[in-house]
Design an enzyme around this catalytic site. Structure first.
Site, PDB file in Angstrom:
ATOM      1  N   SER A 143      33.026  35.975  39.511  1.00 12.74           N
ATOM      2  CA  SER A 143      32.651  36.887  38.433  1.00 12.74           C
ATOM      3  C   SER A 143      31.634  36.191  37.547  1.00 12.74           C
ATOM      4  O   SER A 143      31.710  34.979  37.326  1.00 12.74           O
ATOM      5  CB  SER A 143      33.874  37.267  37.598  1.00 12.74           C
ATOM      6  OG  SER A 143      33.485  37.941  36.406  1.00 12.74           O
ATOM      7  N   TYR A 157      41.475  35.431  33.199  1.00 10.09           N
ATOM      8  CA  TYR A 157      40.537  35.868  34.230  1.00 10.09           C
ATOM      9  C   TYR A 157      39.373  34.893  34.369  1.00 10.09           C
ATOM     10  O   TYR A 157      39.049  34.443  35.484  1.00 10.09           O
ATOM     11  CB  TYR A 157      40.026  37.267  33.899  1.00 10.09           C
ATOM     12  CG  TYR A 157      39.140  37.854  34.974  1.00 10.09           C
ATOM     13  CD1 TYR A 157      39.694  38.394  36.131  1.00 10.09           C
ATOM     14  CD2 TYR A 157      37.759  37.867  34.839  1.00 10.09           C
ATOM     15  CE1 TYR A 157      38.891  38.932  37.126  1.00 10.09           C
ATOM     16  CE2 TYR A 157      36.952  38.397  35.829  1.00 10.09           C
ATOM     17  CZ  TYR A 157      37.519  38.934  36.972  1.00 10.09           C
ATOM     18  OH  TYR A 157      36.717  39.449  37.954  1.00 10.09           O
TER      19      TYR A 157
END
Length: 248
Positions: A143, A157
């Site tokens: 990401s 995350y």
């Protein structure tokens, strides 16, 4: 458009029943690979992806495997190698999102994020290399939030995806002499059912981009397929960002 770039190759895409994972599975199959995909709850979606690939003349199978279960992940890898007689490409695409400020994020959510987003790619990669030879590819989906944390509530995350970068670079060192590459692709905001371009937080995300639109899952799949193909054979230990310039 189909090609034969990956003809004779076998691929496993974890989390391939939806979103970016499904787009990757379809693209690898269109390029000639036999493709397996894992799912947890989306059996109907997984069967639909397999059916689409088969309808276009490809070969595909779906395997139920929860990324929180290390034994199930390793077993899925072995099952794919057994079904196809080989394993050339592993795409670690399955992931979860648990967002909360540090003072309210639960330890259970943090641990589950690490299990799915980091431990499972380690387990799958470890199992996969036992079946891979020269030309093997390990590609993880990270990401852009691993590189630049643009909002609050991302500690679990972003930490999991940043750690996945370190794992990828270490795999590249471990496996380079064997002709196996390891790379990570960092999508930004991508139009999927998990983060739709029409969703309530979409405009906030678009404001951060140099190109003010959401990405398409097929665009991410194209980058993965390039890494999996012959043109990507000298790329390893790399982090490639595809986020419309959000981190520019």
């Amino acid at each position: 458009m189909s090609s034969n770039r990956l003809s004779g190759k076998a691929a496993l895409v974890t989390g391939g029943s939806r979103g970016i994972g499904a787009a990757i599975a379809r693209k690898l199959a269109a390029d000639g690979a036999s493709v397996a995909l894992t799912y947890v709850n989306g059996e109907e979606q997984a069967r639909a992806v397999v059916g689409e690939i088969e309808a276009n003349g490809g070969r595909a199978i779906a395997i139920k495997a929860d990324n929180r279960d290390a034994a199930a992940v390793a077993r899925a890898v072995d099952d794919v190698a057994s079904a196809f007689g080989r394993l050339d490409i592993l795409v670690n695409s399955a992931g979860i999102w648990r967002a909360a400020p540090i003072d309210t994020l639960s330890l259970a959510d943090f641990d589950e994020t690490m299990e799915v987003n980091l431990r499972a790619p380690f387990v799958a990669s470890k199992a996969a290399v036992a079946h891979m030879g020269e030309g093997g590819r390990i590609i993880s989906i990270g990401s852009n939030l691993a590189e630049r944390v643009t909002d609050t509530s991302l500690s679990a995350y972003s930490a999991s995806k940043a750690a996945l970068v370190g794992l990828t670079k270490a795999l590249a060192r471990d496996l380079g002499a064997r002709g196996i590459t390891a790379n990570i692709v960092h999508p930004g905001s991508t139009d999927t059912d998990m983060n739709p371009a029409s969703g309530p937080h979409a405009e906030h995300q678009r404001e951060k981009m140099a190109t003010p639109r959401f990405g398409d899952a097929d665009e991410v799949a194209g980058m993965v397929a390039w890494l999996a193909g012959p043109e990507g054979r000298f790329v390893t230990g790399a982090a490639l960002t595809i986020d419309g310039g959000a981190n520019a």
